[in-house]
Design a protein around this motif. Structure first.
Motif, mmCIF file in Angstrom:
data_model
loop_
_atom_site.group_PDB
_atom_site.id
_atom_site.type_symbol
_atom_site.label_atom_id
_atom_site.label_comp_id
_atom_site.label_asym_id
_atom_site.label_seq_id
_atom_site.Cartn_x
_atom_site.Cartn_y
_atom_site.Cartn_z
ATOM 1 N N LEU A 62 61.428 -4.307 23.841
ATOM 2 C CA LEU A 62 60.277 -3.694 22.623
ATOM 3 C C LEU A 62 59.809 -2.635 23.072
ATOM 4 C CD1 LEU A 62 61.443 -5.967 19.708
ATOM 5 C CD2 LEU A 62 62.579 -3.626 20.666
ATOM 6 N N ASN A 63 58.680 -3.319 24.303
ATOM 7 C CA ASN A 63 57.560 -2.489 24.841
ATOM 8 C C ASN A 63 57.914 -0.949 25.265
ATOM 9 O OD1 ASN A 63 56.134 -4.309 23.083
ATOM 10 N ND2 ASN A 63 55.467 -5.543 25.027
ATOM 11 N N SER A 64 58.952 -1.419 25.758
ATOM 12 C CA SER A 64 59.624 -0.133 26.761
ATOM 13 C C SER A 64 60.186 0.619 25.775
ATOM 14 C CB SER A 64 60.521 -0.607 27.905
ATOM 15 O OG SER A 64 61.042 0.534 28.692
ATOM 16 N N ILE A 65 60.972 0.113 24.704
ATOM 17 C CA ILE A 65 61.415 0.630 24.101
ATOM 18 C C ILE A 65 60.544 2.275 23.328
ATOM 19 C CG2 ILE A 65 63.457 1.473 22.172
ATOM 20 C CD1 ILE A 65 64.459 -0.433 23.019
ATOM 21 N N VAL A 66 59.208 1.301 22.838
ATOM 22 C CA VAL A 66 58.256 1.878 22.403
ATOM 23 C C VAL A 66 57.759 3.093 23.209
ATOM 24 C CG1 VAL A 66 55.936 2.057 20.927
ATOM 25 C CG2 VAL A 66 58.302 0.098 20.139
ATOM 26 N N LYS A 67 56.704 2.664 24.092
ATOM 27 C CA LYS A 67 56.538 3.725 25.076
ATOM 28 C C LYS A 67 57.334 4.516 24.708
ATOM 29 C CE LYS A 67 54.579 3.219 29.737
ATOM 30 N NZ LYS A 67 54.203 3.014 30.894
ATOM 31 N N ASP A 68 58.008 4.825 25.348
ATOM 32 C CA ASP A 68 59.066 5.937 25.706
ATOM 33 C C ASP A 68 59.088 6.778 24.650
ATOM 34 O OD1 ASP A 68 59.381 4.968 27.978
ATOM 35 O OD2 ASP A 68 61.851 4.436 28.080
ATOM 36 N N ILE A 69 59.446 6.208 23.500
ATOM 37 C CA ILE A 69 59.644 6.724 22.225
ATOM 38 C C ILE A 69 58.787 7.718 22.002
ATOM 39 C CG2 ILE A 69 60.225 6.588 19.422
ATOM 40 C CD1 ILE A 69 62.113 4.510 19.803
ATOM 41 N N LYS A 70 57.468 6.487 22.041
ATOM 42 C CA LYS A 70 56.220 7.752 21.549
ATOM 43 C C LYS A 70 56.053 9.090 22.399
ATOM 44 C CE LYS A 70 52.320 4.783 21.595
ATOM 45 N NZ LYS A 70 51.565 3.857 21.646
ATOM 46 N N LYS A 71 55.787 8.519 23.841
ATOM 47 C CA LYS A 71 55.801 9.866 25.253
ATOM 48 C C LYS A 71 56.995 11.084 24.995
ATOM 49 C CE LYS A 71 56.396 10.518 29.505
ATOM 50 N NZ LYS A 71 55.796 10.013 31.432
ATOM 51 N N GLU A 72 58.326 10.604 24.087
ATOM 52 C CA GLU A 72 59.306 11.375 23.783
ATOM 53 C C GLU A 72 59.660 12.500 22.417
ATOM 54 O OE1 GLU A 72 63.438 11.010 25.621
ATOM 55 O OE2 GLU A 72 62.416 9.220 27.298
ATOM 56 N N PHE A 73 59.202 11.599 21.750
ATOM 57 C CA PHE A 73 59.766 11.647 20.240
ATOM 58 C C PHE A 73 58.347 12.248 19.490
ATOM 59 C CE2 PHE A 73 63.286 9.582 21.705
ATOM 60 C CZ PHE A 73 64.631 10.651 21.354
ATOM 61 N N LEU A 74 56.775 11.422 19.797
ATOM 62 C CA LEU A 74 55.906 11.403 19.260
ATOM 63 C C LEU A 74 55.359 11.726 19.409
ATOM 64 C CD1 LEU A 74 56.843 7.781 17.006
ATOM 65 C CD2 LEU A 74 57.073 10.018 16.835
ATOM 66 N N PHE A 75 54.727 12.622 20.643
ATOM 67 C CA PHE A 75 53.481 12.917 21.233
ATOM 68 C C PHE A 75 53.137 14.105 20.029
ATOM 69 C CE2 PHE A 75 57.275 15.546 21.597
ATOM 70 C CZ PHE A 75 56.656 16.892 21.492
ATOM 71 N N GLU A 76 53.187 14.892 19.289
ATOM 72 C CA GLU A 76 52.880 15.072 18.342
ATOM 73 C C GLU A 76 51.651 14.448 17.155
ATOM 74 O OE1 GLU A 76 56.733 15.581 16.250
ATOM 75 O OE2 GLU A 76 55.669 14.915 18.423
ATOM 76 N N TYR A 77 52.233 13.417 16.898
ATOM 77 C CA TYR A 77 51.251 12.224 15.774
ATOM 78 C C TYR A 77 50.189 11.217 17.413
ATOM 79 C CZ TYR A 77 55.041 12.617 12.865
ATOM 80 O OH TYR A 77 55.596 13.440 12.184
ATOM 81 N N LYS A 78 49.933 11.973 18.705
ATOM 82 C CA LYS A 78 48.782 11.312 19.258
ATOM 83 C C LYS A 78 47.635 10.950 18.478
ATOM 84 C CE LYS A 78 47.773 10.553 24.390
ATOM 85 N NZ LYS A 78 47.604 8.905 24.025
#
Length: 234
Positions: A62-78
């Protein structure tokens, strides 16, 4: 379950978008301009276990998935501090498993790396029973609160599977206790005051105890007995 969650999100006028990643179905939810974010994952236990075996443990997957999703799909929320304000809520269908098999699920919630995690496990029988109890899904948040209040006696019943799932919804979904004001989808008011007016003191104490101390969704009966929530001690 996904349609129920989407209905709740719609009625609360929250923003959302669907994400399909690594064969998993996700729903990202936010409060518009507010810095509070939720990532719902919809899956069954067998699928999660099968893929996690390559990683070693479910929580690391789950940690790996969340990390990838944040990078690929949610970068504008950083820039809105997504890293510090994201919660992962795993809606886990465990219909094919028993309680003993699920004993390791607490490791997921205990792992705070990358995001706070909630696990809401359920089976299709109790979910089907809960859906049958919902008579007004056009006001789904108020309806769920009504069911929680009017059927609080179910805490004393051995046949309380749908009610146990209802309590899990309130415990595991942080924004379920809020409702959007008409005319402004971003202003939220707390429903707890309205609910409190309908409860007697014993019912209020039960809900306060559940809200403050219950964190093991697999052992609600043990929790009820430990805290004497059945009223047998009176």
């Amino acid at each position: 379950m996904k349609e129920l969650i989407k209905n709740i999100i719609t009625k609360l006028s929250l923003e959302s978008k669907e994400i399909l990643y690594n064969e998993f179905d996700f729903l990202f939810v936010s409060y518009g301009e507010k810095e509070d974010f939720f990532l719902f994952q919809f899956t069954d236990y067998n699928k999660l276990l099968e893929i996690s075996e390559e990683v070693g443990n479910i929580e690391y997957l789950l940690n790996s998935i969340v990390k990838d999703i944040k990078k690929e799909f949610l970068f504008e929320y950083k820039e809105r501090f997504l890293d510090n304000n994201l919660s992962l809520i795993v809606l886990l269908d465990t219909s094919s498993k028993n309680i003993a098999t699920l004993s390791n699920l607490h490791k997921i919630e205990e792992n705070y790396i990358l995001t706070k995690k909630y696990v809401l496990n359920y089976n299709e029988d109790e979910f089907s029973s809960l859906k049958q109890m919902i008579s007004n899904d056009t006001s789904i948040v108020e309806e769920l609160n009504r069911l929680a209040i009017e059927h609080s006696e179910m805490l004393k019943s051995d046949d309380n599977h749908w009610y146990r799932l209802l309590l899990k919804l309130f415990i595991k979904i942080p924004f379920l206790n809020y409702s959007a004001q008409s005319g402004d989808g971003q202003n939220l008011y707390d429903l707890s005051e309205t609910i409190s007016k309908e409860l007697d003191e014993n019912q209020l104490e039960v809900l306060r105890t559940i809200d403050n101390e219950f964190n093991d969704s697999s052992n609600i009966e043990e929790f009820i007995n430990l805290h004497n929530l059945t009223g047998d001690g009176e």
